[in-house]
Every structure is written in C-alpha cells, then in structure tokens.
Enzyme design. Sequence first.
Site, mmCIF file in Angstrom:
data_model
loop_
_atom_site.group_PDB
_atom_site.id
_atom_site.type_symbol
_atom_site.label_atom_id
_atom_site.label_comp_id
_atom_site.label_asym_id
_atom_site.label_seq_id
_atom_site.Cartn_x
_atom_site.Cartn_y
_atom_site.Cartn_z
ATOM 1 N N HIS A 3 -4.653 -0.556 -10.739
ATOM 2 C CA HIS A 3 -3.489 -1.435 -10.779
ATOM 3 C C HIS A 3 -3.705 -2.585 -11.766
ATOM 4 O O HIS A 3 -4.841 -2.927 -12.108
ATOM 5 C CB HIS A 3 -3.202 -2.000 -9.382
ATOM 6 C CG HIS A 3 -4.309 -2.868 -8.867
ATOM 7 N ND1 HIS A 3 -4.499 -4.168 -9.291
ATOM 8 C CD2 HIS A 3 -5.292 -2.616 -7.983
ATOM 9 C CE1 HIS A 3 -5.545 -4.688 -8.686
ATOM 10 N NE2 HIS A 3 -6.048 -3.755 -7.878
ATOM 11 N N GLU B 184 -7.638 0.095 -1.099
ATOM 12 C CA GLU B 184 -8.962 -0.406 -1.452
ATOM 13 C C GLU B 184 -9.857 -0.497 -0.221
ATOM 14 O O GLU B 184 -9.385 -0.487 0.920
ATOM 15 C CB GLU B 184 -8.816 -1.779 -2.127
ATOM 16 C CG GLU B 184 -10.110 -2.446 -2.553
ATOM 17 C CD GLU B 184 -10.927 -1.674 -3.586
ATOM 18 O OE1 GLU B 184 -11.470 -0.598 -3.238
ATOM 19 O OE2 GLU B 184 -11.076 -2.157 -4.711
#
Length: 195
Positions: free
Chosen positions: A9, A79
């Site tokens: 990202h 994550e």
Amino acid sequence: MGELILIRHGETDWSRSGRYAGRTDLPMTDAGVAAAKALAPALARRHLVAVLSSPLSRAMRTAELAGLTGVKPDPDLMEWDYGGYEGLTETQIREARPGWDLWRDGAVPGAAGYPGEQLHQVAARTDAVLDRVRPLLNDGDVALIAHGHLQRVLTARWLGLDPSAGRLFGHPHPGTLSLLGAEHEQPVVSAWNIP
C-alpha cells in the site's frame, strides 16, 4: 504460469515515521496517493485473473488508485497484528524490551482488538492465501495488495522457506511492486521493490 504481484500500500504517516501500523486503519499521505497512481501503467499491462487486498483502507485505496477492478477483500492479507506495539517505533519497543526482535519475539497483547500475533500465526494466514491463489496462476497473474511484514512472510513461504526467513528480504517500500514467479518449476523472486 502467471506471476504473483505483491503490491505494498501507499505511504501513511506511520510508515513514513517508522511506527508499527498493523490493524490501525490509516489514510495515505499525498505521496502515498501519488505512488499508488503511478503503479497503474505497469499493472494495466498485466493479465490479472484475480485481485485480493487487505481490507484496510490504505490497501483498498491503493488498489483503486492503481486502476485495479474486481478487488476482493481478504482478511488473511492484513498486516501482522502488533498488539501492544501498535503505533510504536522499534526504538521505543527496544527501550522497554532490550534485544526485542519481531521475527523471534512477535508481539505482546495490546488493547481490545489488538491481541498481537506470533510469526507462526502470520505464516498460517499467508499459507492460506497461497493455497487459494496458486491454482489461479495457471490462468494468469494474481495481484495481492498488502503490507510490508506480511509481504515478507508470504515471500518466504512462496519460496518454501521457514517464515523467519522473511527477515532476509528488504522491507518493501510503500507504493511498490514485487513479483514472485517460477523458473524451471522452482519458486523465485522475480523482482523486488519496483516503484
């Protein structure tokens, strides 16, 4: 056989300052938005048969800005849950726990919603993703939009290595591509950290 396209990202304030951002849903900076948009031409040339993303907004927005469509949120791409270390820098963590190493010690429980994960738990999630996407690679490329530490664990598992080998890969820069493929039927890292 297609390639697995790993997309980190775009930059957030926390990624820029080195703060651990696991489950905290943070917006991208202007630089992060620009980097995500800059990925579009390279991705437009690929034959994508599937696009999976962490459900966090920084990953989903990166996919959108990069021109990807048909994106399916996948919680296994979130994550590493940093638990009680969420929002801290490595220096701050080591002040409290000298010698701490994420790859060896994992995370401690934090506030509600941040239980913390150990490496084997992150690896189990990446293994589940790889089990789902490997058959799809027979028909083309698969894009995964995710996060830095998770991407490193996933890469180690793609190569058939112990998940702790993820520490040997440089941290993927925000808004970059990495490619996992095969050479002579052996899994390889084809490229890493392409802006």
